[in-house]
Design a protein around this motif. Structure first.
Motif: not given
Length: 338
Positions: A125-131, A303-319, A38-43
């Motif tokens: 938004a959790l796994p990469e940062n919290f691990f 504790v909550r994830p801080v989310i700056h922006a959500v983009l459609p997956a097709g806009e990965a380049a913009q992300a 449903a959603a992917s994090g950008v790191n």
């Protein structure tokens, strides 16, 4: 064979090399599960991989993406299943690659139930940062278990990043004094809102002097560092006796000078790690610790994830362009579902 949409690195280079493609849907192997994403994090490691500087570990997908949230579809549920997961459950998962896609495969032991009350975007938004933070600040860095006692202090370099926001919140929630650095007043204010006692604008202030003044010249017990380079001797100076300096990136360069005599005399530890290529068993243990000690903090809102922006997956380049601009505070996310 069923196919899926994915975002591929067509060649190494600038963000526009990220392009939507059709790929065969991956098949889970022993101990693995298939997730409808449903959603992917950008790191930041995704950016390094896109530039050709961070190859996936052997056997991992060549697609970027180290974390997702979605629904379990199928897989080896008879394998080790510490959280009792089953098809149809909502999970977030840490991956070694392949997260920029409609379907992703992950070891079952690296999948965690979505915390109660969390959206899929928040969960992804959790796994990469919290691990990463748990492994480096609390396991490797031993915050709260060193010479400074149970209320040791932490300095987070780059406090407004996804990693930084996570480290500030977790350490604050667990009763530690937290200091952070950031590059402008807005980012510093965000760090203090997240729980940093003091946020230091590294463009205008000397973080060593600020930290020493705030700690009666003692220094901090643990530093989480994404910079390295010429920060290293300054960070050594900012550590308390028995302190630990933990590297998780080298944005300022991989090499820096150290004074071995100072390290010996003041009983300092310089350490660091990367997560992506670590064995599944190591990540499984981190998942168990997170579920036991951090998931309750998430579900109670401490504790909550801080989310700056959500983009459609097709806009990965913009992300990726947004991440490289360093204008964001917190996480940048890709949404696969409307």
């Amino acid at each position: 064979m069923p196919t899926m949409q994915a975002i591929e690195i067509t060649r190494f280079g600038t963000p526009d090399v990220l392009q939507p493609v059709q790929r065969p849907r991956p098949q889970p192997g022993p101990g693995e599960v298939l997730i409808k994403v449903a959603a992917s994090g950008v790191n930041r490691p995704d950016v390094f991989q896109r530039r050709g500087h961070y190859a996936p570990p052997p056997g991992a997908s060549d697609l970027p993406g180290l974390e997702v949230a979605g629904t379990l579809v199928e897989g080896d549920f008879a394998a080790a299943n510490p959280f009792g997961l089953k098809p149809g459950d909502a999970v977030c998962a840490l991956l070694a690659g392949g997260g920029y896609a409609e379907y992703a495969v992950a070891p079952l032991v690296q999948c965690l139930p979505v915390p109660k009350g969390f959206s899929m975007i928040e969960a992804a938004a959790l796994p990469e940062n919290f691990f990463t933070v748990w492994s480096n600040v609390f396991v490797r860095g031993q915050l709260g278990h060193g010479e400074g006692g149970s209320h040791e202090s932490l300095l987070v370099q780059g406090g407004s990043s996804g990693i930084g926001a996570t480290a500030i919140q977790l350490a604050h929630a667990l009763g530690h004094r937290v200091f952070a650095t950031a590059g402008n007043a807005e980012k510093c204010a965000a760090c203090e809102q997240l729980g940093a006692e003091l946020a230091i604008n590294y463009r205008e202030q000397d973080f060593v002097e600020v930290v020493k003044q705030a700690t009666d010249r003692r220094g901090v017990d643990v530093i989480l560092d994404m910079v390295a380079g010429d920060y290293i001797p300054r960070e050594i100076d900012a550590l308390a006796e028995g302190g630990r300096l933990v590297f998780i990136a080298t944005l300022g360069g991989a090499k820096g000078e150290i004074d071995a005599g100072t390290i010996m005399r003041r009983r300092l530890t310089l350490t660091g790690s990367t997560l992506r290529a670590r064995p599944v068993a190591f990540k499984a243990e981190l998942a168990r610790q997170l579920h036991a000690q951090v998931w309750p903090l998430l579900e109670t809102g401490k504790v909550r994830p801080v989310i700056h922006a959500v983009l459609p997956a097709g806009e990965a380049a913009q992300a990726h362009a947004l991440m490289e601009s360093s204008e964001h505070i917190g996480k940048i996310m890709l949404a696969w579902e409307a």
